[in-house]
Every structure is written in structure tokens, then in C-alpha cells.
Design an enzyme around this catalytic site. Structure first.
Site, mmCIF file in Angstrom:
data_model
loop_
_atom_site.group_PDB
_atom_site.id
_atom_site.type_symbol
_atom_site.label_atom_id
_atom_site.label_comp_id
_atom_site.label_asym_id
_atom_site.label_seq_id
_atom_site.Cartn_x
_atom_site.Cartn_y
_atom_site.Cartn_z
ATOM 1 N N THR A 62 57.367 39.274 29.550
ATOM 2 C CA THR A 62 57.885 40.413 28.793
ATOM 3 C C THR A 62 57.256 40.349 27.407
ATOM 4 O O THR A 62 56.639 39.340 27.047
ATOM 5 C CB THR A 62 59.420 40.348 28.657
ATOM 6 O OG1 THR A 62 59.767 39.185 27.892
ATOM 7 C CG2 THR A 62 60.116 40.283 30.002
ATOM 8 N N ALA B 257 59.530 34.933 27.306
ATOM 9 C CA ALA B 257 60.367 35.669 26.354
ATOM 10 C C ALA B 257 59.757 35.461 24.969
ATOM 11 O O ALA B 257 59.604 34.313 24.525
ATOM 12 C CB ALA B 257 61.798 35.150 26.401
ATOM 13 N N VAL C 102 58.634 30.201 26.187
ATOM 14 C CA VAL C 102 58.678 30.859 24.882
ATOM 15 C C VAL C 102 57.293 31.393 24.548
ATOM 16 O O VAL C 102 56.299 30.667 24.616
ATOM 17 C CB VAL C 102 59.177 29.878 23.793
ATOM 18 C CG1 VAL C 102 59.109 30.532 22.413
ATOM 19 C CG2 VAL C 102 60.596 29.421 24.105
ATOM 20 N N LYS C 103 57.264 32.690 24.200
ATOM 21 C CA LYS C 103 55.980 33.335 23.920
ATOM 22 C C LYS C 103 55.822 33.469 22.413
ATOM 23 O O LYS C 103 56.728 33.986 21.732
ATOM 24 C CB LYS C 103 55.998 34.709 24.586
ATOM 25 C CG LYS C 103 54.648 35.284 24.939
ATOM 26 C CD LYS C 103 54.876 36.531 25.794
ATOM 27 C CE LYS C 103 53.614 37.282 26.066
ATOM 28 N NZ LYS C 103 53.896 38.566 26.734
ATOM 29 N N VAL C 104 54.694 32.993 21.898
ATOM 30 C CA VAL C 104 54.446 33.076 20.447
ATOM 31 C C VAL C 104 53.074 33.703 20.212
ATOM 32 O O VAL C 104 52.163 33.554 21.028
ATOM 33 C CB VAL C 104 54.497 31.677 19.759
ATOM 34 C CG1 VAL C 104 55.839 31.004 19.968
ATOM 35 C CG2 VAL C 104 53.368 30.771 20.216
#
Ligand code: G3P
Length: 217
Positions: free
Chosen positions: A27, A56, A82-84
Site C-alpha cells: 500500500t 504499510a 514498514v515502508k520508508v
């Protein structure tokens, strides 16, 4: 090649999960905005449907903010990734998360050097955006080939997650270039099964079978 679906629409995710083709979900803030749903609720719901990795994305752009948000997102479910963003602060946060055993997807990658940095700090996935490079008249797929070569040269374990995929051809080319994962919009996943000769061949078989008057059951 693993298939992730690039959406926050629960119905699409549920339907694709039932096909057995889905390995994970990605996402981003734009997809969450499009869904009109509460971010953390949607992520929890997706994680309950799909056992594979679910990306996310943090909203903060500073290191401290990304770390605080990422730690919270990672607690939603065991399969949260975790998307950064690929910035210096994002890379610092990636290093912190990788030491803590939190899986990380480094996003908005547009160059081989950016991908090299992400691998050096322990990213689980790197997300090169193919379609957005094509949009500005550059060859998105060349980026996948370059990253593949660099990661193989140094045995980096970071997985190449081909993102911003817009067509069935993108999927074929990313697979040929050795991407580990493709994150694909739902409609494009269904298109992968289409072929006019399959359609016409099946129509003929159905017609011929009917003419036999037989029944298998
Ligand atoms: O989720 C990141 C990426 O796949 C976005 O694609 O089509 O908005 O460039 P697109």
C-alpha cells in the site's frame, strides 16, 4: 517471482487471495487515501486475509518520526513490512529497523545508487518505480537490470520489488530481468491470464463437447 498486489481495496485483496496467486500486498499513502478508510484498520484487515508480507508506509519524513511510526505499524501484525522513502532519514530508519528485526520496504527508488544504499543498510525490499521512469521517457526496466547486477555482484539479500507496474508486459520484462517480486495493480494481475487463442480455443472445445451429448459427472 512473487506477486504482491498494489492496492488497499479489501474486496480486490480477498478475491485475489482466493486465486492462490497472491504472495503479499503493498500500500502507499495515495492508495490509502483512495480507499477512504482508516489506515491502521485497513492494514490490520489486510494482514488478517493475507499471511504474506503487507507493506504499510510511514507518513513522517524525519528519522525520529519514521522510527516512531514504523515501530507502531510493525505491532499491528507479524507480517507488516514498514515502508520508508529513499532519503537519508529513510535509510537511517532502515538501519534502525533492521537491527530491531523489523522488515523494511524502501520505496521511491529511481536509481541504481539509491538501491545500493538501501541494500547496505539492510532493506528487506527495494522498490524501483518502473512506470514513473517510463512516464518521463526513461527506461524503467533498465533500472531493474542494473539493480539485479549490483545485488548479485555483492551477494546482497535485499529483494528487488518491481513497483509502479502498469501493464502485463512490465510483469514479463521484470521477470526476465530477475526481479524477486512484482507489485501489481489488481486489473493487471487478471490480464496476465488473458490470451485470445485461449479464449477462442476454449469456445471451440465447449461447442464440440456439447455436440458429443456426453457428461463427465
Ligand atoms: O506502490 C508504489 C507504486 O507501485 C505506485 O505505482 O502507478 O502510482 O506509479 P504508480
Amino acid at each position: 517471482m512473487k506477486f504482491f498486489v498494489d492496492t488497499a481495496e479489501i474486496k480486490d485483496i480477498r478475491d485475489l487471495h482466493e486465486t492462490g496467486l497472491l504472495d503479499g500486498v503493498t500500500t502507499n499513502p495515495s492508495l490509502i487515501a483512495k480507499s477512504g478508510r482508516d489506515f491502521k484498520e485497513v492494514i490490520k484487515e489486510i494482514c488478517d486475509i493475507v499471511p504474506g508480507p503487507v507493506s504499510a508506509e510511514v507518513a513522517a519524513t524525519d528519522y525520529e518520526g519514521m522510527v516512531a511510526e514504523g515501530r507502531l505499524l510493525a505491532k499491528i501484525a507479524d507480517n507488516v513490512v514498514v515502508k520508508v522513502p529513499l532519503t537519508i532519514d529513510g535509510l537511517k530508519a532502515t538501519k534502525t529497523f533492521s537491527k530491531e528485526g523489523i522488515k523494511i520496504n524502501v520505496t521511491l527508488c529511481f536509481s541504481p545508487n539509491q538501491a545500493l544504499l538501501a541494500a547496505k543498510v539492510g532493506a528487506t525490499y527495494i522498490s524501483p518505480f518502473i512506470g514513473r521512469l517510463d512516464d518521463i521517457n526513461l527506461e524503467g526496466m533498465q533500472l531493474i537490470r542494473d539493480i539485479r547486477q549490483i545485488y548479485d555482484n555483492y551477494d546482497f539479500s535485499t529483494e528487488i520489488l518491481a513497483a509502479s507496474i502498469r501493464s502485463a508486459n512490465h510483469v514479463t520484462e521484470a521477470a526476465l530481468a530477475g526481479a524477486d517480486v512484482a507489485t501489481i495493480p489488481p486489473a493487471v494481475i487478471y490480464k496476465l491470464a488473458d490470451h485470445p487463442l485461449t479464449k477462442s480455443g476454449l469456445e471451440q472445445f465447449v461447442k464440440d463437447w456439447k455436440a458429443t451429448g456426453q457428461s463427465i459427472l
